[in-house]
Design a protein around this motif. Structure first.
Motif, PDB file in Angstrom:
ATOM      1  N   MET A  56       0.844  -1.212   0.000  1.00  0.00           N
ATOM      2  CA  MET A  56       0.000   0.000   0.000  1.00  0.00           C
ATOM      3  C   MET A  56       0.868   1.247   0.000  1.00  0.00           C
ATOM      4  N   ASP A  57       2.015   1.142   0.758  1.00  0.00           N
ATOM      5  CA  ASP A  57       2.923   2.260   0.794  1.00  0.00           C
ATOM      6  C   ASP A  57       3.355   2.643  -0.623  1.00  0.00           C
ATOM      7  N   ASN A  58       3.668   1.630  -1.454  1.00  0.00           N
ATOM      8  CA  ASN A  58       4.142   1.917  -2.808  1.00  0.00           C
ATOM      9  C   ASN A  58       3.093   2.671  -3.607  1.00  0.00           C
ATOM     10  N   LYS A  59       1.861   2.323  -3.407  1.00  0.00           N
ATOM     11  CA  LYS A  59       0.802   2.990  -4.164  1.00  0.00           C
ATOM     12  C   LYS A  59       0.703   4.454  -3.758  1.00  0.00           C
ATOM     13  N   ILE A  60       0.787   4.700  -2.467  1.00  0.00           N
ATOM     14  CA  ILE A  60       0.734   6.082  -1.972  1.00  0.00           C
ATOM     15  C   ILE A  60       1.904   6.861  -2.547  1.00  0.00           C
ATOM     16  N   GLU A  61       3.089   6.257  -2.471  1.00  0.00           N
ATOM     17  CA  GLU A  61       4.273   6.939  -2.966  1.00  0.00           C
ATOM     18  C   GLU A  61       4.126   7.236  -4.452  1.00  0.00           C
ATOM     19  N   GLN A  62       3.602   6.238  -5.196  1.00  0.00           N
ATOM     20  CA  GLN A  62       3.440   6.417  -6.635  1.00  0.00           C
ATOM     21  C   GLN A  62       2.427   7.526  -6.936  1.00  0.00           C
ATOM     22  N   LEU A  63       1.350   7.530  -6.156  1.00  0.00           N
ATOM     23  CA  LEU A  63       0.327   8.578  -6.332  1.00  0.00           C
ATOM     24  C   LEU A  63       0.933   9.958  -6.107  1.00  0.00           C
ATOM     25  N   LEU A  64       1.692  10.057  -5.035  1.00  0.00           N
ATOM     26  CA  LEU A  64       2.306  11.350  -4.708  1.00  0.00           C
ATOM     27  C   LEU A  64       3.278  11.777  -5.815  1.00  0.00           C
ATOM     28  N   THR A  65       4.099  10.841  -6.259  1.00  0.00           N
ATOM     29  CA  THR A  65       5.079  11.155  -7.301  1.00  0.00           C
ATOM     30  C   THR A  65       4.380  11.566  -8.597  1.00  0.00           C
ATOM     31  N   ASP A  66       3.354  10.792  -8.978  1.00  0.00           N
ATOM     32  CA  ASP A  66       2.616  11.119 -10.208  1.00  0.00           C
ATOM     33  C   ASP A  66       1.945  12.482 -10.091  1.00  0.00           C
ATOM     34  N   ALA A  67       1.388  12.754  -8.912  1.00  0.00           N
ATOM     35  CA  ALA A  67       0.718  14.048  -8.706  1.00  0.00           C
ATOM     36  C   ALA A  67       1.712  15.186  -8.879  1.00  0.00           C
ATOM     37  N   GLY A  68       2.911  14.982  -8.347  1.00  0.00           N
ATOM     38  CA  GLY A  68       3.940  16.014  -8.455  1.00  0.00           C
ATOM     39  C   GLY A  68       4.347  16.267  -9.887  1.00  0.00           C
ATOM     40  N   LYS A  69       4.523  15.157 -10.635  1.00  0.00           N
ATOM     41  CA  LYS A  69       4.988  15.287 -12.025  1.00  0.00           C
ATOM     42  C   LYS A  69       3.963  15.981 -12.902  1.00  0.00           C
ATOM     43  N   ALA A  70       2.711  15.881 -12.514  1.00  0.00           N
ATOM     44  CA  ALA A  70       1.654  16.438 -13.357  1.00  0.00           C
ATOM     45  C   ALA A  70       1.468  17.938 -13.149  1.00  0.00           C
ATOM     46  N   ILE A  71       2.101  18.495 -12.133  1.00  0.00           N
ATOM     47  CA  ILE A  71       1.914  19.925 -11.849  1.00  0.00           C
ATOM     48  C   ILE A  71       3.046  20.710 -12.487  1.00  0.00           C
ATOM     49  N   HIS A  72       2.690  21.644 -13.345  1.00  0.00           N
ATOM     50  CA  HIS A  72       3.696  22.454 -14.028  1.00  0.00           C
ATOM     51  C   HIS A  72       3.370  23.919 -13.890  1.00  0.00           C
ATOM     52  N   LEU A  73       4.410  24.723 -13.890  1.00  0.00           N
ATOM     53  CA  LEU A  73       4.239  26.170 -13.927  1.00  0.00           C
ATOM     54  C   LEU A  73       4.002  26.551 -15.382  1.00  0.00           C
ATOM     55  N   ASP A  74       2.919  27.256 -15.606  1.00  0.00           N
ATOM     56  CA  ASP A  74       2.557  27.676 -16.951  1.00  0.00           C
ATOM     57  C   ASP A  74       3.713  28.469 -17.590  1.00  0.00           C
TER      58      ASP A  74
END
Lengths: 360, 169
Positions: A1-19
């Motif tokens: 479960m930890d891996n899924k949380i970590e993956q979610l957090l990492t994916d969320a971070g990668k998807a956020i960009h400064l315009d």
């Protein structure tokens, strides 16, 4: 479960960009902020408090010895020309010492322009003395190009540092000097028959024109970069600079009037006409500023300063050339028994018109 | 990126901006949950840091200094906005199985993650964001926060455990 949380957090971070547009706008604001908040130079200016220890430790021993032993010679080397006994001292030691002792960034920036102007003045004087030979020309040109090269390097450094104002002022100063001597060399060939004997004079003039063209292009590009920034500068800075420019033009006008007798009427009329143009540019700059066209106002101010500097450099060069031509007349009158040592010639000249040191 | 005792010039600082503006924005975004506020904090971070330098301050590690400044601005109370939840989207008739809406789903999920992060205390949330959003190493985080690597590792582990318990419900 930890891996899924970590993956979610990492994916969320990668998807956020400064315009991209927002980043660019923010960067522009930051550039203006940097420009408006320069680094405070808190190091003490050691003009008067430079310790002997620091001075001796930093300076090559050969220069120290030369200054201690040859101080008088160093001064006498000032007006010497290529081929004169003291000329090597002038370029190798006196000018190096001057570089070492010049401490403020602004003065250092301008020193190479000053030296470049000296080389041009020396070439003009040699040409007027009918002494501009191939070997002397080659060395003069090498040194002139070296000074111009160092100036251009400094301009590029200032641009990289984001100090576009200093870069624009330095390139403008260089252009003013080159333009003044372009005119002097152009007039010299018609005023003095002897100079036509030297193809080197024409070659020097051509090289000067090429350098002038590229310098003008550099100056235009830097001014364009600066005019974007200048729009948000504090009003009071620009008005103070306008006033300073008016004072500079007034000083040059007084300089021309004081030396009216040492230059021909054509040169005087040209210098005065240039100063009128400079005055006109100041008025236009003021009008543009009032109309909130600050970028254009700045470029007009720079143009006025440059024309003023050019007029002053032109008159200085004409005075020096007149002095050289007067000396030739004296030599021809005195005959072969007359002294030829430049140090002694300085004394003789001191009783009449002296060389005007190229200074800012 | 370090500027060890070296006097920063405009070009160096702008280069730092080019490299770190987005990471710092991203960090702020996950802390304050508002794009607009995060952009303001990011901009403020750089201008305040430059002011510090212009006034004679020396910086050994610019990246760390910028993150600390951003953190200080965040805790000084920038306005936080509530995100849109997945429940709210579904209540509006939104079908999560529709592929054309996948992007919105992902966005909603991210918003949900930000809501989840709020169950953590500020210190733990900060460390989780540094590690998984900013992709910093445990060692890097320890240096930034001037703590031991062990303390950081423990905090990360506890934070993930808490998130797991929340997300698993």
């Amino acid at each position: 479960m930890d891996n899924k949380i970590e993956q979610l957090l990492t994916d969320a971070g990668k998807a956020i960009h400064l315009d991209a547009a927002a980043k660019k706008t923010s960067r522009k604001h930051l550039e203006v902020f940097l420009f408006s908040n320069p680094i405070q130079d808190k190091t003490p200016v050691p003009h008067a408090i430079l310790s002997l220890h620091t001075f001796l430790r930093a300076m090559p021993i050969v220069l120290i010895a030369t200054l201690l032993l040859g101080g008088g010679l160093s001064l006498a080397a000032g007006p010497s020309l290529p081929g004169d006994t003291l000329y090597p001292m002038k370029v190798s030691i006196t000018e190096r010492v001057q570089s070492f002792l010049t401490l403020s960034d602004d003065a250092k920036n301008q020193l190479q322009v000053k030296f470049a102007e000296r080389r041009l003045s020396e070439a003009e004087q040699l040409s007027a003395k009918a002494r501009l030979e191939a070997k002397a020309f080659a060395k003069l040109e090498d040194r002139f190009q070296a000074h111009v090269g160092r100036t251009n390097q400094r301009i590029a450094e200032l641009e990289t540092e984001g100090d576009f104002q200093a870069a624009a002022q330095l390139s403008s100063k260089l252009e003013a000097v080159l333009k003044a001597h372009d005119r002097v060399l152009g007039e010299s060939s018609s005023e003095d028959d002897d100079s036509r004997e030297f193809p080197e004079t024409e070659a020097l003039h051509k090289r000067l024109k090429d350098t002038l063209n590229s310098t003008a292009q550099t100056r235009t590009k830097v001014e364009e970069k600066l005019s974007d920034q200048i729009r948000v500068r504090v009003d009071s800075n620009f008005l103070v600079e306008l006033d300073d420019a008016k004072d500079d033009i007034k000083e040059t006008r007084e300089f021309v009037e004081d030396h009216e007798g040492e230059i021909n009427s054509t040169a005087s009329i040209y210098a005065r006409a240039q100063l009128e143009i400079a005055d006109n540019h100041i008025m236009q700059a003021n009008a543009k500023f009032e109309a909130d066209a600050r970028g254009e106002a700045f470029i007009l101010l720079q143009s006025a300063l440059r024309i003023n500097q050019e007029a002053r450099a032109f008159v200085r060069a004409k005075i020096n050339l007149r002095s050289v031509r007067d000396d030739r007349k004296v030599e021809k009158t005195r005959g072969p028994e007359g002294p030829t040592d430049p140090a002694l010639e300085t004394e003789l000249r001191a009783s009449g018109t002296g060389e005007i040191e190229v200074g800012f | 990126m370090t500027f060890n005792g070296k006097r920063l010039q405009h070009a160096d600082f702008l280069k730092a901006y080019d490299e770190l503006a987005e990471p710092i924005f991203r960090h702020c975004y996950f802390r304050v949950r508002s794009r607009e506020v995060a952009q303001d904090i990011m901009q403020d971070t750089f201008t305040r840091t430059w002011k510090y330098i212009a006034d004679g301050g020396e910086i050994d590690n610019l990246k760390a200094f910028l993150y600390r400044t951003a953190h200080n601005l965040i805790v000084d109370g920038y306005r936080k906005q509530a995100p849109v939840s997945l429940d709210q989207l579904q209540e509006a008739g939104f079908d999560p199985s529709d592929r054309s809406d996948q992007v919105i789903i992902q966005l909603a999920e991210r918003q949900y993650i930000m809501e989840m992060l709020n169950v953590l205390d500020e210190k733990t949330k900060q460390v989780i964001i540094y590690r998984y959003i900013d992709d910093m190493s445990v060692k890097g985080i320890a240096e930034l926060l001037e703590e031991t690597e062990n303390a950081i590792s423990v905090r990360l582990h506890r934070g993930l455990k808490k998130l797991e318990s929340q997300y698993g419900q």
